[in-house]
Design a protein around this motif. Structure first.
Motif, PDB file in Angstrom:
ATOM      1  N   PHE A 120       0.614  -0.988   0.019  1.00  0.00           N
ATOM      2  CA  PHE A 120      -0.081   0.132   0.261  1.00  0.00           C
ATOM      3  C   PHE A 120       1.107   1.245  -0.163  1.00  0.00           C
ATOM      4  CE2 PHE A 120      -2.436  -3.453   1.926  1.00  0.00           C
ATOM      5  CZ  PHE A 120      -3.630  -3.294   1.306  1.00  0.00           C
ATOM      6  N   THR A 121       0.651   1.907  -0.857  1.00  0.00           N
ATOM      7  CA  THR A 121       1.111   3.476  -0.979  1.00  0.00           C
ATOM      8  C   THR A 121       0.382   4.716  -0.787  1.00  0.00           C
ATOM      9  OG1 THR A 121       3.007   2.450  -2.417  1.00  0.00           O
ATOM     10  CG2 THR A 121       3.164   4.660  -2.146  1.00  0.00           C
ATOM     11  N   SER A 122       0.807   5.442  -0.192  1.00  0.00           N
ATOM     12  CA  SER A 122      -0.358   6.872   0.032  1.00  0.00           C
ATOM     13  C   SER A 122       0.565   8.020   0.261  1.00  0.00           C
ATOM     14  CB  SER A 122      -1.336   6.487   0.901  1.00  0.00           C
ATOM     15  OG  SER A 122      -2.157   7.467   1.288  1.00  0.00           O
ATOM     16  N   ASN A 123       0.154   9.151  -0.042  1.00  0.00           N
ATOM     17  CA  ASN A 123       0.620  10.301   0.456  1.00  0.00           C
ATOM     18  C   ASN A 123       0.207  10.525   2.114  1.00  0.00           C
ATOM     19  OD1 ASN A 123       1.810  11.515  -1.886  1.00  0.00           O
ATOM     20  ND2 ASN A 123      -0.312  12.080  -2.657  1.00  0.00           N
ATOM     21  N   LEU A 124       1.188  11.389   2.932  1.00  0.00           N
ATOM     22  CA  LEU A 124       0.964  11.519   4.112  1.00  0.00           C
ATOM     23  C   LEU A 124       0.016  12.810   4.327  1.00  0.00           C
ATOM     24  CD1 LEU A 124       4.196  10.229   5.732  1.00  0.00           C
ATOM     25  CD2 LEU A 124       2.035   9.213   5.967  1.00  0.00           C
ATOM     26  N   GLN A 125      -0.692  13.131   5.513  1.00  0.00           N
ATOM     27  CA  GLN A 125      -1.544  14.169   5.640  1.00  0.00           C
ATOM     28  C   GLN A 125      -0.501  15.478   5.597  1.00  0.00           C
ATOM     29  OE1 GLN A 125      -2.675  15.559   9.905  1.00  0.00           O
ATOM     30  NE2 GLN A 125      -4.659  14.472   9.089  1.00  0.00           N
ATOM     31  N   ASP A 126      -1.072  16.355   4.905  1.00  0.00           N
ATOM     32  CA  ASP A 126      -0.474  17.892   4.739  1.00  0.00           C
ATOM     33  C   ASP A 126       0.927  17.604   4.457  1.00  0.00           C
ATOM     34  OD1 ASP A 126      -3.136  18.975   5.143  1.00  0.00           O
ATOM     35  OD2 ASP A 126      -2.728  18.856   7.186  1.00  0.00           O
ATOM     36  N   PRO A 169       2.961  12.590   9.450  1.00  0.00           N
ATOM     37  CA  PRO A 169       4.271  12.344   9.138  1.00  0.00           C
ATOM     38  C   PRO A 169       5.066  12.568  10.302  1.00  0.00           C
ATOM     39  CG  PRO A 169       3.905  14.529   8.086  1.00  0.00           C
ATOM     40  CD  PRO A 169       2.459  13.970   8.577  1.00  0.00           C
ATOM     41  N   ASN A 170       4.888  13.526  11.260  1.00  0.00           N
ATOM     42  CA  ASN A 170       5.821  13.430  12.520  1.00  0.00           C
ATOM     43  C   ASN A 170       5.458  12.415  13.346  1.00  0.00           C
ATOM     44  OD1 ASN A 170       7.012  16.075  11.439  1.00  0.00           O
ATOM     45  ND2 ASN A 170       4.976  17.219  11.827  1.00  0.00           N
ATOM     46  N   VAL A 171       4.412  11.701  13.303  1.00  0.00           N
ATOM     47  CA  VAL A 171       4.019  10.726  14.254  1.00  0.00           C
ATOM     48  C   VAL A 171       4.378   9.309  13.804  1.00  0.00           C
ATOM     49  CG1 VAL A 171       2.031   9.864  15.810  1.00  0.00           C
ATOM     50  CG2 VAL A 171       2.463  12.467  15.259  1.00  0.00           C
ATOM     51  N   ILE A 172       4.016   9.157  12.672  1.00  0.00           N
ATOM     52  CA  ILE A 172       3.942   7.844  11.954  1.00  0.00           C
ATOM     53  C   ILE A 172       5.126   6.952  11.944  1.00  0.00           C
ATOM     54  CG2 ILE A 172       4.682   8.456   9.515  1.00  0.00           C
ATOM     55  CD1 ILE A 172       1.729   6.165  10.669  1.00  0.00           C
ATOM     56  N   GLY A 173       6.281   7.772  12.292  1.00  0.00           N
ATOM     57  CA  GLY A 173       7.580   6.966  12.308  1.00  0.00           C
ATOM     58  C   GLY A 173       7.919   6.640  13.805  1.00  0.00           C
ATOM     59  N   THR A 174       7.280   7.124  14.811  1.00  0.00           N
ATOM     60  CA  THR A 174       7.524   6.872  16.051  1.00  0.00           C
ATOM     61  C   THR A 174       6.698   5.444  16.412  1.00  0.00           C
ATOM     62  OG1 THR A 174       5.753   7.641  16.982  1.00  0.00           O
ATOM     63  CG2 THR A 174       7.471   9.135  16.557  1.00  0.00           C
ATOM     64  N   PRO A 175       7.489   4.641  17.408  1.00  0.00           N
ATOM     65  CA  PRO A 175       6.639   3.397  17.982  1.00  0.00           C
ATOM     66  C   PRO A 175       5.360   3.523  18.460  1.00  0.00           C
ATOM     67  CG  PRO A 175       8.787   3.425  18.642  1.00  0.00           C
ATOM     68  CD  PRO A 175       8.702   4.996  18.296  1.00  0.00           C
ATOM     69  N   PRO A 176       4.768   4.628  19.047  1.00  0.00           N
ATOM     70  CA  PRO A 176       3.619   4.827  19.531  1.00  0.00           C
ATOM     71  C   PRO A 176       2.544   5.227  18.236  1.00  0.00           C
ATOM     72  CG  PRO A 176       4.795   6.053  21.120  1.00  0.00           C
ATOM     73  CD  PRO A 176       5.728   5.734  19.955  1.00  0.00           C
ATOM     74  N   GLY A 177       3.350   5.854  17.021  1.00  0.00           N
ATOM     75  CA  GLY A 177       2.652   6.037  16.096  1.00  0.00           C
ATOM     76  C   GLY A 177       2.276   4.909  15.179  1.00  0.00           C
ATOM     77  N   LYS A 178       3.293   3.779  15.412  1.00  0.00           N
ATOM     78  CA  LYS A 178       3.247   2.618  14.536  1.00  0.00           C
ATOM     79  C   LYS A 178       1.914   1.881  15.375  1.00  0.00           C
ATOM     80  CE  LYS A 178       7.827   2.011  12.469  1.00  0.00           C
ATOM     81  NZ  LYS A 178       8.078   3.264  12.880  1.00  0.00           N
TER      82      LYS A 178
END
Length: 213
Positions: A120-126, A169-178
């Motif tokens: 799955f490939t998508s743009n990230l929010q804003d 994008p600032n959250v998705i790379g963190t463990p809680p974000g995942k």
């Protein structure tokens, strides 16, 4: 005008006719009505019970340990089994046992894993950033859950892409974000399956690849 002769001494008096039959018929008719009412009541009760049984939903059942119907079709993803979804349904479990928890007990039930074929490939929010993930899912229910997932692959993929596009994008790379993404993806898949089939059953989502650019 003839006179009624008195009965001879010792002879029984003649019985009056005309009233016995109506009384007898009334008694028999009442018994028939009563019996018919009781029979109709018993039939209605039986029919009601049978109807309730017939209307019991035929939903996927939990698979006890050692009785799995499907072999694992993929390994676990990088996300680990943090049980981020709401896969457990409040319905009858294995052998009709009701579920009391949101998630089935992993020590009692067999997990089935399924890898979704395309990434799955998508743009990230804003953002101009992109996210690309490969996903697998798990369920503790029988093979009908995976069959439903395959049958409704298109709306499921659409729901997953919408969730990915809503990620910061600032959250998705963190463990809680995942972990939060695991929860959101599991919910989105179950929402589609409930809408299409009336039952979700996906317990968790796993990442077999996770790339953010």
């Amino acid at each position: 005008m003839s006179k009624t002769e008195a009965p001879a001494d010792g002879a029984p008096a003649p019985k009056k006719k005309g009233k016995l039959k109506p009384l007898l018929l009334f008694g028999v008719g009442g018994a028939l009505l009563l019996g018919g009412g009781v029979g109709a009541g018993l039939y209605a009760a039986g029919a009601g019970g049978g109807g309730a049984h017939a209307e019991e939903k035929d939903v996927p059942k939990l698979v006890p340990k050692g009785e799995g119907e499907h072999k694992a079709e993929s390994g676990e993803g990088g996300g680990g089994h943090e049980s981020g979804g709401e896969g457990g349904e409040a319905t009858a479990g294995a052998h009709g046992a009701p579920l009391t928890d949101a998630h089935p007990d992993p020590s009692k039930y067999e997990a089935t894993y399924f890898a979704m074929e395309q990434p799955f490939t998508s743009n990230l929010q804003d953002s101009d950033g992109l996210i690309q993930v490969s996903l697998g899912v798990s369920t503790y229910y029988d093979g009908r859950v995976i069959d439903n997932l395959k049958r409704h692959e298109m709306p499921v993929r659409s729901a997953i892409l919408m969730v990915l596009a809503d990620q910061d994008p600032n959250v998705i790379g963190t463990p809680p974000g995942k972990k939060a993404l695991q929860t959101a993806l599991t919910k989105s898949i179950n929402d589609v399956l409930r809408q299409k089939e009336g039952f979700g059953g996906i317990d968790d989502v796993y990442f077999s690849s996770f790339i953010v650019q």
